[in-house]
Design a protein around this motif. Structure first.
Motif, mmCIF file in Angstrom:
data_model
loop_
_atom_site.group_PDB
_atom_site.id
_atom_site.type_symbol
_atom_site.label_atom_id
_atom_site.label_comp_id
_atom_site.label_asym_id
_atom_site.label_seq_id
_atom_site.Cartn_x
_atom_site.Cartn_y
_atom_site.Cartn_z
ATOM 1 N N THR A 1 0.713 -1.279 0.242
ATOM 2 C CA THR A 1 0.178 0.107 0.178
ATOM 3 C C THR A 1 0.767 1.539 0.254
ATOM 4 O O THR A 1 2.451 1.156 0.211
ATOM 5 C CB THR A 1 -0.772 0.395 1.542
ATOM 6 O OG1 THR A 1 0.245 0.176 2.362
ATOM 7 C CG2 THR A 1 -1.462 -1.214 1.428
ATOM 8 N N GLU A 2 0.023 2.416 -0.270
ATOM 9 C CA GLU A 2 0.664 3.851 0.360
ATOM 10 C C GLU A 2 1.874 3.631 1.887
ATOM 11 O O GLU A 2 2.517 4.183 1.461
ATOM 12 C CB GLU A 2 0.142 5.327 -0.575
ATOM 13 C CG GLU A 2 -0.071 5.308 -1.915
ATOM 14 C CD GLU A 2 1.450 5.410 -2.550
ATOM 15 O OE1 GLU A 2 1.954 5.555 -2.526
ATOM 16 O OE2 GLU A 2 0.990 4.445 -3.853
ATOM 17 N N ARG B 1 10.178 4.385 2.416
ATOM 18 C CA ARG B 1 10.975 5.493 1.533
ATOM 19 C C ARG B 1 11.952 6.213 3.255
ATOM 20 O O ARG B 1 13.033 7.013 2.950
ATOM 21 C CB ARG B 1 9.991 6.683 0.997
ATOM 22 C CG ARG B 1 9.638 6.332 0.544
ATOM 23 C CD ARG B 1 9.296 7.404 -0.808
ATOM 24 N NE ARG B 1 7.927 8.278 -0.061
ATOM 25 C CZ ARG B 1 6.374 7.534 -0.033
ATOM 26 N NH1 ARG B 1 6.591 6.518 -1.237
ATOM 27 N NH2 ARG B 1 5.788 7.640 0.804
ATOM 28 N N GLN B 2 10.877 6.030 4.394
ATOM 29 C CA GLN B 2 11.686 5.981 5.333
ATOM 30 C C GLN B 2 13.146 4.841 6.036
ATOM 31 O O GLN B 2 13.831 6.007 6.700
ATOM 32 C CB GLN B 2 10.766 6.706 6.679
ATOM 33 C CG GLN B 2 9.168 7.213 6.394
ATOM 34 C CD GLN B 2 8.394 6.582 7.492
ATOM 35 O OE1 GLN B 2 8.220 6.484 8.238
ATOM 36 N NE2 GLN B 2 7.485 7.895 7.217
ATOM 37 N N ARG B 3 12.531 4.157 5.295
ATOM 38 C CA ARG B 3 13.788 3.387 6.267
ATOM 39 C C ARG B 3 14.655 2.478 4.472
ATOM 40 O O ARG B 3 15.602 2.074 5.452
ATOM 41 C CB ARG B 3 13.224 1.922 6.880
ATOM 42 C CG ARG B 3 12.198 2.461 7.841
ATOM 43 C CD ARG B 3 11.807 1.248 7.897
ATOM 44 N NE ARG B 3 12.307 -0.258 8.954
ATOM 45 C CZ ARG B 3 11.596 -1.500 9.780
ATOM 46 N NH1 ARG B 3 10.586 -1.480 9.247
ATOM 47 N NH2 ARG B 3 12.633 -1.900 9.765
ATOM 48 N N ALA B 4 14.955 3.292 4.400
ATOM 49 C CA ALA B 4 16.061 3.030 2.997
ATOM 50 C C ALA B 4 17.314 2.974 3.180
ATOM 51 O O ALA B 4 18.421 2.016 2.785
ATOM 52 C CB ALA B 4 16.107 4.634 2.030
ATOM 53 N N GLY B 5 17.470 4.370 4.099
ATOM 54 C CA GLY B 5 19.391 3.536 4.742
ATOM 55 C C GLY B 5 19.475 2.721 5.375
ATOM 56 O O GLY B 5 20.365 1.757 5.376
ATOM 57 N N GLU B 6 18.507 2.068 6.251
ATOM 58 C CA GLU B 6 18.215 0.574 7.046
ATOM 59 C C GLU B 6 18.166 -0.527 5.841
ATOM 60 O O GLU B 6 18.647 -1.133 5.735
ATOM 61 C CB GLU B 6 17.121 0.470 8.038
ATOM 62 C CG GLU B 6 17.114 -1.041 8.431
ATOM 63 C CD GLU B 6 16.140 -0.694 9.598
ATOM 64 O OE1 GLU B 6 15.866 -2.291 10.300
ATOM 65 O OE2 GLU B 6 15.225 0.808 9.626
ATOM 66 N N LEU B 7 17.680 -0.455 4.325
ATOM 67 C CA LEU B 7 17.758 -1.214 3.557
ATOM 68 C C LEU B 7 18.668 -1.470 2.910
ATOM 69 O O LEU B 7 18.626 -2.558 2.576
ATOM 70 C CB LEU B 7 16.280 -0.812 2.931
ATOM 71 C CG LEU B 7 15.592 -2.042 1.395
ATOM 72 C CD1 LEU B 7 15.649 -3.415 2.083
ATOM 73 C CD2 LEU B 7 15.233 -1.265 0.378
ATOM 74 N N THR B 8 19.283 -0.064 2.467
ATOM 75 C CA THR B 8 20.377 -0.430 2.127
ATOM 76 C C THR B 8 21.606 -1.033 2.751
ATOM 77 O O THR B 8 22.291 -2.255 2.860
ATOM 78 C CB THR B 8 21.566 0.827 2.261
ATOM 79 O OG1 THR B 8 20.540 1.893 0.949
ATOM 80 C CG2 THR B 8 22.743 1.065 1.194
ATOM 81 N N THR B 9 21.444 -0.489 3.866
ATOM 82 C CA THR B 9 22.595 -1.635 5.123
ATOM 83 C C THR B 9 22.609 -3.243 5.314
ATOM 84 O O THR B 9 23.009 -4.286 5.475
ATOM 85 C CB THR B 9 22.323 -0.824 5.981
ATOM 86 O OG1 THR B 9 23.283 0.222 6.844
ATOM 87 C CG2 THR B 9 23.684 -2.503 7.742
ATOM 88 N N LEU B 10 20.996 -3.396 5.028
ATOM 89 C CA LEU B 10 20.566 -4.829 5.474
ATOM 90 C C LEU B 10 20.629 -5.691 3.978
ATOM 91 O O LEU B 10 21.126 -6.979 3.641
ATOM 92 C CB LEU B 10 18.707 -4.669 5.189
ATOM 93 C CG LEU B 10 18.290 -6.219 5.149
ATOM 94 C CD1 LEU B 10 18.711 -7.010 5.881
ATOM 95 C CD2 LEU B 10 16.658 -6.139 5.409
ATOM 96 N N GLU B 11 20.682 -4.819 2.311
ATOM 97 C CA GLU B 11 21.478 -5.688 1.466
ATOM 98 C C GLU B 11 22.992 -5.904 1.453
ATOM 99 O O GLU B 11 23.336 -7.059 1.011
ATOM 100 C CB GLU B 11 21.012 -4.291 0.665
ATOM 101 C CG GLU B 11 19.684 -4.455 -0.146
ATOM 102 C CD GLU B 11 19.269 -5.793 -0.600
ATOM 103 O OE1 GLU B 11 20.019 -6.243 -0.625
ATOM 104 O OE2 GLU B 11 18.026 -5.264 -1.383
ATOM 105 N N SER B 12 23.610 -4.981 2.278
ATOM 106 C CA SER B 12 24.553 -5.376 2.418
ATOM 107 C C SER B 12 24.905 -6.378 3.285
ATOM 108 O O SER B 12 25.846 -7.426 2.850
ATOM 109 C CB SER B 12 25.676 -4.217 2.270
ATOM 110 O OG SER B 12 25.483 -2.966 2.172
ATOM 111 N N ASP B 13 24.524 -6.636 4.044
ATOM 112 C CA ASP B 13 23.915 -7.371 5.717
ATOM 113 C C ASP B 13 23.617 -8.669 4.988
ATOM 114 O O ASP B 13 24.948 -10.061 4.881
ATOM 115 C CB ASP B 13 23.717 -7.475 6.121
ATOM 116 C CG ASP B 13 24.146 -6.598 7.137
ATOM 117 O OD1 ASP B 13 25.457 -6.082 7.145
ATOM 118 O OD2 ASP B 13 23.640 -5.367 8.771
ATOM 119 N N ILE B 14 22.744 -8.845 3.921
ATOM 120 C CA ILE B 14 22.697 -9.972 3.154
ATOM 121 C C ILE B 14 23.710 -10.383 2.154
ATOM 122 O O ILE B 14 23.889 -11.783 1.979
ATOM 123 C CB ILE B 14 21.501 -9.983 2.687
ATOM 124 C CG1 ILE B 14 20.043 -9.426 3.697
ATOM 125 C CG2 ILE B 14 21.175 -11.067 1.147
ATOM 126 C CD1 ILE B 14 19.096 -9.395 2.620
#
Length: 226
Positions: free
Chosen positions: A74-75, A82-95
């Motif tokens: 959903t929106e 969008r609010q957690r974009a930085g956390e998502l980038t870190t998560l991709e690196s950890d994966i």
């Protein structure tokens, strides 16, 4: 669940996958398995409760299609991404780092298993050659058979000397020796793999991967020895 998805990070990654398009639960499981190169796959009991929670929080919705629930972000879900974009980038690196570690571990275990299987195959081939050599040896080849029992001449004085124990090994002693060597190699293999796994302080998912590799090696041995 793999350690990189602790503290609500799996929820974030599910939103990321659904942001690419609507998907049902099995598709999400398959995509996660592909992301981890088949070394980790979440269970349905891990995925579906989180999808239900995401829906309760208004971050995803679902529609029924072909007897399956298809989930769509959903929106509000996109806003959380969008609010957690930085956390998502870190998560991709950890994966990516976790996949590299799992791949290295899988390679080490596979090398250990391959080496043990090669040794076993070599020993089986040698045993087969020895069997064929004994079976088809020409007369006079190999050890001289013991003479057939018969009446022995009586000595001029006193009873015949008592027969001592035979020193020639029979087939049963050779078989026992080979079996003992196999048991020794098998025990050494188990100890070495156990030490290798424990030294790495593996997570549950990494241990399950190691178990699957050992099961695969066992299946290969079953096929070899049929």
């Amino acid at each position: 669940m793999t350690a990189v998805f602790s503290h609500g990070r799996l929820r974030l990654y599910l939103l990321k996958l659904l942001d690419d398009g609507p998907k049902h639960g099995y598709e999400l499981i398959r995509l996660l398995e592909e992301r981890f190169l088949g070394l980790y796959a979440p269970s349905a009991g891990t995925i579906y409760p989180r999808l239900q929670r995401l829906e309760a929080d208004g971050l995803v919705t679902h529609t029924a299609a072909g007897g399956r629930k298809v989930y769509e972000i959903t929106e509000a879900g996109r806003a959380e991404l969008r609010q957690r974009a930085g956390e998502l980038t870190t998560l991709e690196s950890d994966i990516a780092a976790s996949v590299q570690d799992l791949s290295a571990l899988a390679g080490e275990i596979q090398n250990e298993v391959r080496g043990s299987v090669r040794d076993l195959k070599r020993e089986l081939r040698e045993a087969a050659r020895q069997t064929r050599r004994t079976r088809w040896a020409p007369p006079g080849f190999g050890p001289t058979p013991a003479p057939a029992p018969g009446p022995s001449p009586s000595p001029p004085f006193g009873p015949p000397p008592a027969a001592g124990p035979s020193s020639a090994p029979g087939p049963s002693s050779a078989s026992a020796s080979t079996l003992a060597e196999f048991d020794k190699r098998l025990a050494a293999f188990a100890v070495e793999v156990g030490a290798l796994v424990r030294a790495r302080r593996l997570s549950d998912s990494q241990l399950r991967t190691a178990i699957r590799l050992l099961d695969g090696a066992l299946d290969g041995l079953r096929r070899l020895l049929r």
